[in-house]
Design a protein around this motif. Sequence first.
Motif, PDB file in Angstrom:
ATOM      1  N   ASP A 177       8.331   0.157   1.029  1.00  0.00           N
ATOM      2  CA  ASP A 177       8.388  -0.847   2.101  1.00  0.00           C
ATOM      3  C   ASP A 177       9.010  -0.287   3.374  1.00  0.00           C
ATOM      4  OD1 ASP A 177       7.303  -2.693   0.294  1.00  0.00           O
ATOM      5  OD2 ASP A 177       9.291  -3.227  -0.454  1.00  0.00           O
ATOM      6  N   ASN A 222       5.593   2.153  -5.831  1.00  0.00           N
ATOM      7  CA  ASN A 222       4.978   0.826  -5.855  1.00  0.00           C
ATOM      8  C   ASN A 222       5.724  -0.114  -4.916  1.00  0.00           C
ATOM      9  OD1 ASN A 222       3.024   1.524  -7.771  1.00  0.00           O
ATOM     10  ND2 ASN A 222       4.477   1.239  -9.440  1.00  0.00           N
ATOM     11  N   GLU A 223       4.984  -0.796  -4.055  1.00  0.00           N
ATOM     12  CA  GLU A 223       5.616  -1.603  -3.024  1.00  0.00           C
ATOM     13  C   GLU A 223       4.753  -2.818  -2.721  1.00  0.00           C
ATOM     14  OE1 GLU A 223       5.836   0.758   0.532  1.00  0.00           O
ATOM     15  OE2 GLU A 223       3.686   0.730   0.836  1.00  0.00           O
ATOM     16  N   SER A 225       2.081  -5.067  -1.040  1.00  0.00           N
ATOM     17  CA  SER A 225       0.767  -4.623  -0.576  1.00  0.00           C
ATOM     18  C   SER A 225       0.644  -4.618   0.938  1.00  0.00           C
ATOM     19  CB  SER A 225      -0.326  -5.507  -1.178  1.00  0.00           C
ATOM     20  OG  SER A 225      -0.135  -6.855  -0.791  1.00  0.00           O
ATOM     21  N   ASN A 228       2.303  -0.964   3.617  1.00  0.00           N
ATOM     22  CA  ASN A 228       1.526   0.163   4.132  1.00  0.00           C
ATOM     23  C   ASN A 228       2.409   1.355   4.503  1.00  0.00           C
ATOM     24  OD1 ASN A 228      -0.819  -1.316   3.839  1.00  0.00           O
ATOM     25  ND2 ASN A 228      -0.810  -2.057   5.935  1.00  0.00           N
ATOM     26  N   ASN A 253       0.447   8.355  -3.286  1.00  0.00           N
ATOM     27  CA  ASN A 253       0.753   6.941  -3.131  1.00  0.00           C
ATOM     28  C   ASN A 253       0.529   6.333  -4.503  1.00  0.00           C
ATOM     29  OD1 ASN A 253       0.401   4.062  -2.813  1.00  0.00           O
ATOM     30  ND2 ASN A 253       0.273   4.406  -0.604  1.00  0.00           N
ATOM     31  N   GLU A 254       1.583   5.905  -5.147  1.00  0.00           N
ATOM     32  CA  GLU A 254       1.491   5.498  -6.538  1.00  0.00           C
ATOM     33  C   GLU A 254       0.767   4.172  -6.731  1.00  0.00           C
ATOM     34  OE1 GLU A 254       5.334   5.873  -8.368  1.00  0.00           O
ATOM     35  OE2 GLU A 254       5.417   8.037  -7.998  1.00  0.00           O
ATOM     36  N   ASP A 255       0.362   3.521  -5.623  1.00  0.00           N
ATOM     37  CA  ASP A 255      -0.510   2.357  -5.730  1.00  0.00           C
ATOM     38  C   ASP A 255      -1.966   2.766  -5.935  1.00  0.00           C
ATOM     39  OD1 ASP A 255       1.458   0.454  -5.538  1.00  0.00           O
ATOM     40  OD2 ASP A 255       1.328   0.275  -3.372  1.00  0.00           O
ATOM     41  N   ASN A 256      -2.242   4.089  -5.923  1.00  0.00           N
ATOM     42  CA  ASN A 256      -3.566   4.599  -6.296  1.00  0.00           C
ATOM     43  C   ASN A 256      -4.652   4.145  -5.314  1.00  0.00           C
ATOM     44  OD1 ASN A 256      -4.376   6.435  -8.235  1.00  0.00           O
ATOM     45  ND2 ASN A 256      -5.432   4.887  -9.443  1.00  0.00           N
ATOM     46  N   VAL A 257      -4.382   4.239  -4.024  1.00  0.00           N
ATOM     47  CA  VAL A 257      -5.315   3.778  -3.003  1.00  0.00           C
ATOM     48  C   VAL A 257      -6.394   4.833  -2.777  1.00  0.00           C
ATOM     49  CG1 VAL A 257      -5.551   3.062  -0.611  1.00  0.00           C
ATOM     50  CG2 VAL A 257      -3.531   2.419  -1.904  1.00  0.00           C
ATOM     51  N   GLU A 264     -11.713  -1.812   0.414  1.00  0.00           N
ATOM     52  CA  GLU A 264     -10.563  -0.919   0.276  1.00  0.00           C
ATOM     53  C   GLU A 264     -10.439   0.065   1.429  1.00  0.00           C
ATOM     54  OE1 GLU A 264     -10.651   0.976  -3.531  1.00  0.00           O
ATOM     55  OE2 GLU A 264      -9.275  -0.470  -4.396  1.00  0.00           O
ATOM     56  N   ARG A 271      -2.891   3.351   4.975  1.00  0.00           N
ATOM     57  CA  ARG A 271      -1.901   4.056   4.158  1.00  0.00           C
ATOM     58  C   ARG A 271      -2.109   5.570   4.111  1.00  0.00           C
ATOM     59  NH1 ARG A 271      -0.641   0.390  -1.227  1.00  0.00           N
ATOM     60  NH2 ARG A 271       0.197  -1.407  -0.114  1.00  0.00           N
TER      61      ARG A 271
END
Length: 649
Positions: A177, A222-223, A225, A228, A253-257, A264, A271
Amino acid sequence: MKNIKFKINAYKWVFILFLLSSNISNGAIYYIDSVAGSDANNGTSEATAWQNISKVNLLTLALGSKIYLKCGSVWNGQQLKFGGSGTAAYPIIVDQYGTGAKPRLNGDGISTANQGVVYLYNQDYIEINNLEITNYPVLPATTNPNSIFFVGLYATSGTNPNPYGGDRRGVMVALVDKGVCNHIYLKNLNIHHIKGQLGNGSTALNGAIPKRTGGIYFAVLNEASTSNSRFNDVLIDGCTISYCENTGLAFDNEDNVYYPGGTELALWTARKFTNIKVSNNVIHHIGKNAMIIRCTDETGLIEYNTCYETAVGTTGNTMFSARAKGTVFQYNEGYYNRATTQNVDPGNIDGSMYDPDFGSVGVIFQYSYSHDNSQGIYWGCNTRGSNNNTTGIPDPEDVGCTLRYCISQNDLGDLVFLNYSSAGNEIYNNVFYIKSGTSPSIIHENSGNNHTYNYFNNIVYNLGNGSYSFGTTGQTRNIQNNIFYGTHPSNEPADPNKLTTNPLFVNPGQGTAGINALLDGYKLQVNSPALASGRVITTNGGRDFWMNNVNSITAPNRGAYQGAGLLSNESWELNFVKVYPNPVKGILNLSYSEAINSVKVINMLGQELLSKEVNAATAQIDLSNFTNGTYIIQITIGSTAKTVKVIKI
């Protein structure tokens, strides 16, 4: 008079305010000396240095603050994790002072989740230079630290042959964040013996997710959404990274974007990591991958890195991109990848120098040297299965990676492997030298997937038993204007413009460790059939392996060399000049059959750092006091001058 006096007073106050703001912006300077320092001191001078790094960790540093660690100092079981950020004008700087060995931080097995021996959290404008960093558990006095590395993974019986593994890193830069994190520079670090956790998957072993452990890790955790968070302006330069598990260095980026079309795309764009540069590093003896470059865009540049002895604990390609668009890898060297010698988790696969992996779009691999790897130079995985694509639409832009002007010498396994379904791979103007006694697959298409690709202007110099493994369905291949010389397997591709005559290299197969003049052997002689007989490629990058210009109008040469043909007496003596060792720590040796007139050392900015008259057949240059990184050695013999790139470690 009254007005004049008022103006003078006003200027005086402006000047005072300027001085105050200048002092604030320049921050404080702190000194830490593990031998002669004392935590009872104020830490603001060499004479009053602190003893422990923990003192500075209590601070939130002001803009422009500096932390100096004494050369020869050693701290055991301590982290460097101060608070505060700098600005573009006033970054916070960590560096050494004094003379002697780099200041050393031994983590002694620190395994705090998502941290490292050097740890930055939601901070920016930080520069960290000239440190030595280790992180492995305290061992019995008789234990050799090397013996606990690369010893295997969990066996099917449930036993743990790797009990010392853990959630460890040398340097960790984490965002949650935060938004944009700017200007993190890591320069001339020696990071070694980081006992992370071997492995391939996302399941934790010994409390660690393997791909998140290793030498250097930049990650958005992980943050929310809408946060960014992302990195901008990162430099990792001149570092040596060795004996690390699982990876040498990685971005994620552990949100796997990913980067698909559709909904997407906006999220990836918000990001993506920008202005990421990884250069002049030496990475060796790594459990899995030397580097993983994720989430970068066209401003990403990975160059002049040397990576060897990789995948020595489990399978893995040496350098790979993922969820990246347009990033450039160039002037890198990769050798001694050991992946196919592994037989655990899952073992015996991967092993190439380069791998455009899931979500790689338009990534370019050029001007690089791959040799003696257990697989080849290009392991194409640049697509995503439906289980990764949550948009419900195809990924039309998930295509178009390029391999050009590269040299693969004595690689084994699959030299070019097209794995998952992909479109638009461009493989052109490369050299594949296959030595006698080896049997690689020159092109391997995974027959279970569809591939569309071009294979133009390459030279396959097949002195062994190299062959091809083509898929039977779903393949749209365009193979034209190549040279296939030497052994001709029965499944050699039907190139309508192919040549099978000797390409007449100057002196092929002589390359050793180091992108050096011995690779001049892959230049072409004046009567080579490869000259001006290639297919025109309009988007060709503009230059070749040797920085010769390449136009997009006339027919190019086939192979990695785009210069004029050389006369036989120009096979150039430098092919027989020995420049060793490379990489070099101290003394660089040069030898030749005739007198070397002079030698110069030039940095990558073109600045001459050293000039030495020789006039003898042998010479030595002491690079001990040079900063780690890539240098150009200019050698003059008679009226001819040639250059060799060497890496100082």
